[in-house]
Design an enzyme around this catalytic site. Structure first.
Site, mmCIF file in Angstrom:
data_model
loop_
_atom_site.group_PDB
_atom_site.id
_atom_site.type_symbol
_atom_site.label_atom_id
_atom_site.label_comp_id
_atom_site.label_asym_id
_atom_site.label_seq_id
_atom_site.Cartn_x
_atom_site.Cartn_y
_atom_site.Cartn_z
ATOM 1 N N SER A 132 0.821 -1.212 0.000
ATOM 2 C CA SER A 132 0.000 0.000 0.000
ATOM 3 C C SER A 132 0.850 1.255 0.000
ATOM 4 O O SER A 132 0.329 2.353 -0.204
ATOM 5 C CB SER A 132 -0.912 0.019 1.232
ATOM 6 N N HIS A 177 -3.364 -4.034 -5.218
ATOM 7 C CA HIS A 177 -3.603 -3.522 -3.877
ATOM 8 C C HIS A 177 -5.069 -3.651 -3.495
ATOM 9 O O HIS A 177 -5.922 -2.908 -3.984
ATOM 10 C CB HIS A 177 -3.151 -2.057 -3.777
ATOM 11 N N GLU A 204 -6.584 -1.559 -6.527
ATOM 12 C CA GLU A 204 -5.703 -0.726 -7.333
ATOM 13 C C GLU A 204 -4.697 -1.616 -8.060
ATOM 14 O O GLU A 204 -3.941 -2.346 -7.416
ATOM 15 C CB GLU A 204 -4.954 0.281 -6.449
ATOM 16 N N ASN A 251 -4.526 6.404 -0.993
ATOM 17 C CA ASN A 251 -3.746 6.897 0.144
ATOM 18 C C ASN A 251 -3.124 8.265 -0.111
ATOM 19 O O ASN A 251 -2.704 8.937 0.834
ATOM 20 C CB ASN A 251 -2.659 5.888 0.524
#
Length: 509
Positions: free
Chosen positions: A123, A144, A156, A194
């Site tokens: 991540s 991900h 992802e 993120n």
């Protein structure tokens, strides 16, 4: 575009919560799955946890016993990496340590077939760096998942510099075959979610630091006016402040100290104190059987106004005027600059400036600014701020107006941009910057934020609904008011405003 054939074997390295979840997803999609963990007994415990989760589904009538047995038969534990030799896809889900991951992938390269795909669930680490040094870095990519993997829709698919396009296509198709919502991203710090989500936490913390309101009030405004599933403080408590702060610090350092990602001193103090949120029993809120949740600040309303004059176009707040008319408030319209005039107060949608600054620039002295709302007709709450020059009772008069819609009002200190508008502007700005830098498409970014973190709208689509020009004006006002470069507008945003183009031009898939 074809995904991984159903008969292909999937290997999973790491049997913790994430690895076990990925193994469950692959097995539920019909693949035979081989699970490995370097810690003795961990893979067997991971398999046991999967079966226990399936048993609960059987008890609730969501899964047939025969399906549970078939799935269990497709899940096997292997004693070492060599046991993954027949896997057509291996997904690594171990500790976020670059050197350890590199060693694992180097060992896998010696084990699996040349055509096998190697994927990392990282991540925060660079996919390019993980694949560097391998003989075949082209077959390595990011895959991900979000926790818990069986429930969260988003995946992802992350391209490193060497990733083969056909490998990425296969992973996208495979994730879709597994019932997920795949998005494509380039390997940059934070990928999509993120990175783009940083302002959701950062602006909440900044508003708290500025004394705009307490955490409970800001959370209520973001939920009840913004439509977010959780407010920033309760979400940070759920994630864990140690985890959330570490991600922020990682992105901040990876972007060479860019002020857009500057960590919060408040959150650093929480980590230092061990106030990590739910898992420690205390964060912004207390947890436990006797813990009481603080109520948000709510302004006592004045009387519902008999008549309101609407001056000019209210922009994104036009639905408010329609809702007031439907509620029986007598409206008169005339030219002007986007004001609601009533006895005791003049109301305007925030434009990024404080109410006090707007009065100093010529706005009515009884000015009350109100926040952006996802749906002015249905929002249970709205935030307002009163100019320092306003007479006593201006806030109560504004609350009386919203009372006609059944909307509670939270009074914030006169913070520029208030809460929802400020946060949405910053989310949209970060998303625009990610598009500009080629991290992902506008469509994939908006899909990532809705499927990955349950935002009520993708930030770019929301900016288009508000108006890119208004978003740009808010950011310019915030930067001027604070002197902080964190609010500098993206070049892409400026370009789109200059050319009259939207921020989210692609059609949704």
């Amino acid at each position: 575009m074809n995904g991984l054939p159903r008969w292909s074997v999937v290997g999973v390295v790491g049997a913790g919560a994430m690895g076990a979840g990925i193994a469950q997803v692959a097995a539920q999609a019909g693949h035979r799955v081989l699970l490995y963990d370097a810690t003795e007994g961990a893979a067997s415990r991971g398999r046991g946890g999967i079966l226990a989760a399936l048993d609960r589904q059987v008890e609730k009538g969501r899964l047939a016993v025969s399906e549970r047995e078939a799935l269990a038969g497709r899940l096997a534990v292997v004693p070492d990496l060599a046991g993954l030799a027949e896997a057509g896809l291996v997904v690594e889900a171990i500790v976020e340590n670059l050197e350890i991951k590199r060693r694992v992938f180097a060992a896998l390269e010696e084990v699996v077939a040349p055509e096998a795909i190697l994927a990392t669930n990282t991540s925060s680490l660079s996919v390019t760096a993980i694949a560097a040094g391998l003989r075949r870095p082209d077959r390595v990519a990011g895959l991900h998942f979000f926790n818990p993997a069986p429930l969260m829709a988003l995946v992802e698919v992350v391209a490193g510099l060497a990733s083969d396009p056909s490998v990425l296509d296969t992973l996208v198709a495979t994730a879709r075959d597994w019932g997920k919502q795949p998005v494509r991203a380039r390997s940059t710090p934070g990928f999509i979610v993120n990175r783009v989500a940083r302002p959701f936490y950062a602006e909440g913390l900044r508003l708290l630091e500025e004394g705009a309101a307490d955490a409970a009030t800001l959370d209520a405004v973001m939920r009840e006016a913004g439509g977010f599933r959780m407010g920033p403080f309760e979400l940070m408590d759920l994630i864990g402040h140690d985890v959330n702060a570490a991600v922020t610090k990682s992105v901040f350092e990876a972007y060479s100290g860019d002020p857009r990602f500057r960590p919060s001193l408040v959150q650093q103090e929480f980590v230092a104190a061990g106030w990590l949120g739910r898992k420690s029993g205390r964060g912004f809120y207390a947890y436990g059987p006797e813990a009481a949740r603080p109520a948000p600040g709510t302004l006592a309303p004045g009387p519902v106004p008999r008549a309101v004059v609407v001056e000019g176009d209210l922009g994104p707040a036009e639905p408010l005027a329609a809702a007031l008319a439907e509620a029986g408030v007598a409206l008169t319209r005339r030219g002007g600059e986007g004001l609601l005039r009533l006895e005791g107060a003049s109301l305007a949608l925030s434009d990024g400036r404080s109410a006090t600054a707007r009065v100093a620039a010529g706005a009515p002295a009884d000015l009350v600014v109100f926040d952006l709302s996802l749906d002015y007709r249905a929002a249970p709450r709205i935030a307002v701020a009163v100019a320092d020059q306003a007479p006593d009772g201006a806030g109560a008069a504004a609350a009386g107006l919203f009372r006609s819609l059944g909307t509670a009002v939270s009074l914030l200190d006169d913070a520029p941009g208030l809460a929802v508008l400020r946060t949405v502007a910053m989310l949209a700005n970060e998303a625009a910057e990610a598009v500009l830098q080629g991290v992902a498409s506008a469509d994939d970014i908006d899909r990532a934020m809705t499927f990955g973190v349950n935002y009520p709208r993708g930030p770019l689509a929301w900016a288009d609904a508000v108006g890119p020009g208004r978003i740009l004006a808010v950011l310019d006002a915030l930067q001027a008011a604070t002197g902080d470069d964190r609010y500098r507008p993206s070049l892409l945003l400026r370009r789109r405003v200059a050319t009259g183009r939207s921020l989210h031009p692609e059609p949704a898939r």
